[in-house]
Design a protein around this motif. Structure first.
Motif, PDB file in Angstrom:
ATOM      1  N   UNK A 190       0.815  -1.218   0.000  1.00 22.22           N
ATOM      2  CA  UNK A 190       0.000   0.000   0.000  1.00 22.22           C
ATOM      3  C   UNK A 190       0.846   1.263   0.000  1.00 22.22           C
ATOM      4  N   UNK A 191       2.080   1.192   0.456  1.00 22.89           N
ATOM      5  CA  UNK A 191       2.953   2.369   0.497  1.00 22.89           C
ATOM      6  C   UNK A 191       4.294   2.032  -0.133  1.00 22.89           C
ATOM      7  N   UNK A 192       5.012   3.069  -0.535  1.00 18.60           N
ATOM      8  CA  UNK A 192       6.311   2.898  -1.179  1.00 18.60           C
ATOM      9  C   UNK A 192       7.263   3.963  -0.667  1.00 18.60           C
ATOM     10  N   UNK A 193       8.484   3.533  -0.283  1.00 20.61           N
ATOM     11  CA  UNK A 193       9.471   4.500   0.184  1.00 20.61           C
ATOM     12  C   UNK A 193      10.353   4.947  -0.968  1.00 20.61           C
ATOM     13  N   UNK A 194      10.601   6.247  -1.018  1.00 19.29           N
ATOM     14  CA  UNK A 194      11.494   6.837  -2.001  1.00 19.29           C
ATOM     15  C   UNK A 194      12.681   7.474  -1.272  1.00 19.29           C
ATOM     16  N   UNK A 195      13.820   7.568  -1.965  1.00 19.01           N
ATOM     17  CA  UNK A 195      15.008   8.187  -1.381  1.00 19.01           C
ATOM     18  C   UNK A 195      15.615   9.161  -2.373  1.00 19.01           C
ATOM     19  N   UNK A 196      16.295  10.181  -1.826  1.00 20.63           N
ATOM     20  CA  UNK A 196      17.032  11.135  -2.649  1.00 20.63           C
ATOM     21  C   UNK A 196      18.165  11.713  -1.807  1.00 20.63           C
ATOM     22  N   UNK A 197      19.347  11.814  -2.411  1.00 21.12           N
ATOM     23  CA  UNK A 197      20.527  12.312  -1.701  1.00 21.12           C
ATOM     24  C   UNK A 197      20.756  13.770  -2.073  1.00 21.12           C
TER      25      UNK A 197
END
Length: 306
Positions: A189-196
């Motif tokens: 149901x949810x998705x984690x995103x990352x950015x540096x």
């Protein structure tokens, strides 16, 4: 004389010919009635099967919560099964049992030959069955495998059709999807995103972290629970890497690119406004170049012609 001999030889054959030909009752009993029984039984069994068995399969799959792809495929298989059953019953009722036995032997030999000649095709067929059973993805999911990235349009027994985000269609054999690692980012149901984000070595890490978290809370589409977080992940040559981790909801319909773009742009503009440097890699060359010795210019004179 010869004509009389020939006519004398033909007359006995003509006299015996009516005995060799079947009479009308034999034709009706041996051919017409079995053919009529075969046609009537074939039509009756096929109609009853399509009216009862195929809808029954659809209702059972609906109760168990299967998607439209599995339902459509199961109904197609049920329809083919009805036709095979209708043919077998029709042959039996018409009295052609020997035909069924001969056909079974022939079909077994053909299946063996086809199995050796089409191993990849059968492998994809079996892989399609396992995909429909294990359900690693469903129609509409966004999947990634190697260079193939896109949303699943259709799952067949042999191939899976995928629409890329550039609106291209990719047809992938089911064996490749079933036998290799596959990523399904929208399985939950949810998705984690990352950015540096990179900040300067002279900048305050706590201040930059506060800015990133503040902009994450303001960006539409980023969840408050789980809450965003920031970690120091890199000490590069020209910057300190701060990795922002944030979650988005309902990833099956979310605009991933929009949410990520809005968040990154907001952080960049905020850092510019608060004088937080985002350095880029550069190289500075120092030193000197020395040229030794004197440069003497010599001139060669060419003697004039006498």
């Amino acid at each position: 004389m010869s004509t009389q001999i020939a006519s004398g030889a033909v007359e006995p054959v003509l006299l015996q010919l009516p005995g060799w030909l079947p009479d009308s009752q034999t034709v009706v009993a041996d051919f017409v009635i079995p053919a009529a029984l075969f046609v009537v039984t074939l039509i009756a069994v096929s109609l009853v099967g399509r009216a009862v068995l195929v809808p029954l399969v659809g209702r059972v799959l609906d109760r168990r919560g299967h998607d439209a792809t599995v339902k459509s495929l199961a109904e197609s298989v049920a329809g083919a099964t009805v036709w095979l059953l209708a043919v077998a019953v029709a042959f039996t009722v018409a009295g052609f049992g020997e035909v069924i036995a001969a056909f079974g032997v022939f079909a077994g030999a053909v299946a063996l030959a086809v199995g050796f000649a089409a191993q990849d095709l059968l492998g994809n067929f079996v892989a399609g069955i396992f995909i429909l059973k294990d359900r690693p993805f469903e129609v509409g999911d966004w999947i990634e495998q190697g260079d193939v990235v896109g949303r699943v349009e259709d799952v067949d027994l042999r191939v899976t059709r995928i629409r890329t985000f550039d609106n291209e269609r990719i047809t992938v054999p089911n064996g490749g999807l079933a036998n290799n690692p596959l990523k399904n980012p929208v399985a939950y149901d949810t998705l984690r995103q990352t950015f540096v984000f990179g900040i300067g070595y002279d900048d305050d890490i706590d201040h930059a972290t506060e800015v990133i978290l503040d902009e994450a809370a303001r960006t539409e589409g980023i969840l408050d629970d789980p809450e965003p977080s920031v970690r120091v992940v890199e000490l590069a040559d020209s910057y300190v890497g701060l990795q922002a981790r944030f979650w988005i909801a309902d990833p099956g319909r979310a605009d991933f690119a929009r949410i990520r773009s809005d968040f990154v742009q907001a952080v960049k503009e905020r850092c510019d406004a608060e004088a937080i440097e985002m350095p880029y890699p550069f190289r500075e060359l120092t030193g000197s170049v020395e040229i030794g010795g004197d440069l003497d210019a010599s001139r060669t004179e060419t003697p004039a012609d006498d």
